[in-house]
Design a protein around this motif. Structure first.
Motif, mmCIF file in Angstrom:
data_model
loop_
_atom_site.group_PDB
_atom_site.id
_atom_site.type_symbol
_atom_site.label_atom_id
_atom_site.label_comp_id
_atom_site.label_asym_id
_atom_site.label_seq_id
_atom_site.Cartn_x
_atom_site.Cartn_y
_atom_site.Cartn_z
ATOM 1 N N UNK A 135 84.520 22.517 10.269
ATOM 2 C CA UNK A 135 83.500 22.993 9.331
ATOM 3 C C UNK A 135 84.039 22.960 7.902
ATOM 4 N N UNK A 136 83.276 22.382 7.010
ATOM 5 C CA UNK A 136 83.705 22.228 5.621
ATOM 6 C C UNK A 136 84.076 23.565 5.008
ATOM 7 N N UNK A 137 85.249 23.623 4.396
ATOM 8 C CA UNK A 137 85.690 24.810 3.699
ATOM 9 C C UNK A 137 86.359 25.845 4.567
ATOM 10 N N UNK A 138 86.230 25.739 5.900
ATOM 11 C CA UNK A 138 86.817 26.744 6.779
ATOM 12 C C UNK A 138 88.300 26.497 7.043
ATOM 13 N N UNK A 139 88.658 25.223 7.242
ATOM 14 C CA UNK A 139 90.039 24.917 7.628
ATOM 15 C C UNK A 139 90.339 23.444 7.406
ATOM 16 N N UNK A 140 91.613 23.154 7.427
ATOM 17 C CA UNK A 140 92.096 21.773 7.451
ATOM 18 C C UNK A 140 92.855 21.594 8.760
ATOM 19 N N UNK A 141 92.412 20.657 9.562
ATOM 20 C CA UNK A 141 93.065 20.399 10.849
ATOM 21 C C UNK A 141 93.546 18.948 10.859
ATOM 22 N N UNK A 142 94.841 18.775 11.089
ATOM 23 C CA UNK A 142 95.365 17.408 11.117
ATOM 24 C C UNK A 142 96.423 17.249 12.203
ATOM 25 N N UNK A 143 96.708 15.974 12.515
ATOM 26 C CA UNK A 143 97.642 15.626 13.579
ATOM 27 C C UNK A 143 98.857 14.912 12.989
ATOM 28 N N UNK A 144 100.030 15.382 13.400
ATOM 29 C CA UNK A 144 101.281 14.735 13.010
ATOM 30 C C UNK A 144 101.866 13.996 14.218
ATOM 31 N N UNK A 145 102.425 12.804 13.988
ATOM 32 C CA UNK A 145 103.160 12.083 15.016
ATOM 33 C C UNK A 145 104.642 12.141 14.649
ATOM 34 N N UNK A 146 105.402 12.841 15.464
ATOM 35 C CA UNK A 146 106.805 13.099 15.167
ATOM 36 C C UNK A 146 107.705 12.436 16.209
ATOM 37 N N UNK A 147 108.955 12.144 15.848
ATOM 38 C CA UNK A 147 109.871 11.590 16.852
ATOM 39 C C UNK A 147 110.097 12.568 17.994
ATOM 40 N N UNK A 148 110.298 12.028 19.176
ATOM 41 C CA UNK A 148 110.513 12.870 20.355
ATOM 42 C C UNK A 148 111.853 13.580 20.274
ATOM 43 N N UNK A 149 112.893 12.862 19.842
ATOM 44 C CA UNK A 149 114.226 13.459 19.742
ATOM 45 C C UNK A 149 115.294 12.495 20.211
ATOM 46 N N UNK A 150 115.895 12.767 21.358
ATOM 47 C CA UNK A 150 116.936 11.907 21.923
ATOM 48 C C UNK A 150 116.381 11.210 23.160
ATOM 49 N N UNK A 151 116.467 9.903 23.164
ATOM 50 C CA UNK A 151 115.931 9.074 24.245
ATOM 51 C C UNK A 151 117.064 8.603 25.149
ATOM 52 N N UNK A 152 116.888 8.776 26.451
ATOM 53 C CA UNK A 152 117.794 8.181 27.422
ATOM 54 C C UNK A 152 117.199 6.866 27.882
ATOM 55 N N UNK A 153 117.873 5.772 27.603
ATOM 56 C CA UNK A 153 117.347 4.441 27.932
ATOM 57 C C UNK A 153 118.211 3.791 29.006
#
Length: 487
Positions: A135-153
């Motif tokens: 709803x306009x003026x009520x809030x700002x909602x957004x999505x962040x894409x962040x690194x997972x961390x440490x990957x075991x490959x």
């Protein structure tokens, strides 16, 4: 042709942060040249202690890599790509020593791997988040894409350089650090890549290499400091990975085996179909590839012609010393693979699973290495091991069909679902079958070289998760929603 000396192989070791270890608690492995069967190096193997040290190094390096200026991160990946291409001759020599790939055919894998690093370098700074309507003026909602961390490959032995491109490039681009476990009998490519990455400016600890077997794989998959696992290998090993990862509730990407159908209709280009059946089904990696078209499904109207042409072409293949310029098929990678293929073929002949049309034996004069002749079976029983199970060797199974529906039924009648191939000039048929085939990818009138921008992966027992494109990048990112009240 002048042979490249084994000095092209990097020093066998473990690379953990800024340290290089020439011994590990997992023991050691005698690496044998597939072309001769002779020991050419002793590889130190990681155990639980080295896994823990590598994860600790990666976790320490993670904040700095995650927060590094994005332009700098991009430039490092681009420099890695440049160095891979510049090192193509040595990387090809390593592949020949390591896996027995004919040297003249090993070179292009460097460009393929470099393409993945170039592609994912291009995503850095561009894969932004999303704004969620509220709803306009009520809030700002957004999505962040962040690194997972440490990957075991965990990568396979049949194509380590390409696997590095497919897994490591998106993981690093997303801002993750990596602990890579190459298999004990194919660690040299990974070690050489680590050298190139360090020369390109990749900070210590961001990429760690710990060669090993299950003594390293199990503690890596169960380590609480690992945030996600990416695995390519067999379904049998994948079950162990999943069981261990489940204890820490660690998410997993699995790229597993295949028994891909190659369907040929009378209106298809038979020259191209035969070339692909032999070149991709038998020659490529000596049949040791997950997405190779190892089941040839041929319409009954052209069955005899196609079988005769495929069998004739297979008999003309030059199998031998991978350093000779005329060789198109080298040895299998290990003695265990040779034994596995020999056993499967002998059993199929004994139980009448199909009619042996060519091969089925070790070629004369090549007893020192792990060679096996290109083998073709016709009129294969759809319920047999030949038609149902991944053999991972130069064995082609040919089946008949009479209709589109029967072709789809035969193609889908396995536990796998990685790839499928269709040869037809009928546009309607191409689209209908592409939708009906149970596979992560379908190729019509061609054999794809896994484009870096396209999603690659399977369904059913061929795994889950995707490598390639934005889909592959998102696998190494976590999604965070942010809600900010404005009223």
């Amino acid at each position: 042709m002048q042979r490249t000396l084994p000095e092209c192989l990097p020093t066998p070791r473990l690379i953990i942060g800024a340290e290089e270890l020439t011994s590990g608690s997992g023991g050691s492995h005698e690496h044998r040249n597939p072309a001769t069967g002779e020991v050419q190096a002793v590889v130190p193997m990681a155990g639980a202690a080295e896994v823990d040290a590598a994860v600790t190094a990666a976790r320490a390096a993670f904040p700095g890599w995650r927060d590094l200026d994005l332009n700098r991160r991009r430039d490092i990946l681009l420099e890695i790509a440049r160095r891979i291409v510049a090192d193509q001759e040595r990387l090809a020599a390593i592949a020949t020593h390591e896996m027995g790939i004919p040297n003249l055919l090993a070179g292009p894998t460097a460009q393929m791997a470099a393409d993945w690093f170039t592609y994912y370098a291009g995503w850095i700074g561009k894969a932004g988040g999303d704004v969620i309507p509220v709803a306009a003026g009520d809030a700002l909602d957004y999505v962040r894409y962040e690194p997972v961390g440490v990957i075991g490959a965990i990568i396979p032995w049949n194509g380590p350089l390409v696997a590095i491109g497919m897994k490591i490039a998106p993981a690093l681009a997303a801002g993750n650090c990596v602990v890579l476990k190459p298999p004990e009998h194919a660690s040299f490519t990974a070690l050489r890549f680590a050298e190139l990455a360090a020369e390109a400016g990749l900070p210590p600890g961001v990429f760690n290499v710990i060669p090993g077997d299950g003594q390293a794989g199990a503690p890596l998959c169960g380590h609480p400091g690992i945030d996600k696992i990416t695995f390519t290998g067999s379904a049998e090993s994948a079950r162990k990975v999943l069981t261990t990862a489940a204890q820490a509730i660690t998410p997993v990407i699995l790229e597993l085996g295949g028994k891909s159908a190659n369907i040929v209709f009378p209106d298809g280009d038979l020259d191209a179909a035969v070339t692909m059946a032999v070149g991709a089904g038998l020659v490529t990696l000596s049949g040791q590839g997950c997405m190779l078209p190892t089941r040839l499904l041929v319409h009954n109207d052209i069955y005899d012609e196609v079988v005769a042409r495929v069998t004739g072409a297979a008999q003309q293949l030059t199998v031998g010393d991978p350093w000779e310029p005329t060789t198109v098929m080298g040895p299998l990678a290990t003695a265990a693979q040779l034994e596995r293929v020999s056993t499967v073929v002998s059993k199929a002949v004994a139980d009448g699973s199909g009619k042996l049309l060519g091969g089925g034996e070790r070629p004369a004069g090549l007893s020192g290495g792990y060679y096996y002749s290109p083998t073709v079976f016709g009129d294969v029983d759809p319920a047999s091991h030949l038609a149902q199970k991944e053999i991972f060797g130069p064995v082609l199974s040919i089946l008949r069909f009479n209709s589109e529906d029967e072709a789809v039924q035969l193609a889908n009648n396995t536990e796998y679902g990685l790839a499928a191939y269709v040869h037809t000039r009928d546009l309607r048929r191409a689209h209908v079958l592409s939708a009906a085939l149970d596979a992560g990818g379908v190729a019509v009138n061609g054999f794809p070289i896994v484009p870096s921008a396209a999603p690659f992966g399977g369904i059913k027992q061929s795994g889950f998760g995707r490598e390639g494109g934005i889909w592959g990048l998102r696998e190494f990112q976590r999604t965070k929603n942010v809600y900010i009240g404005l009223s």
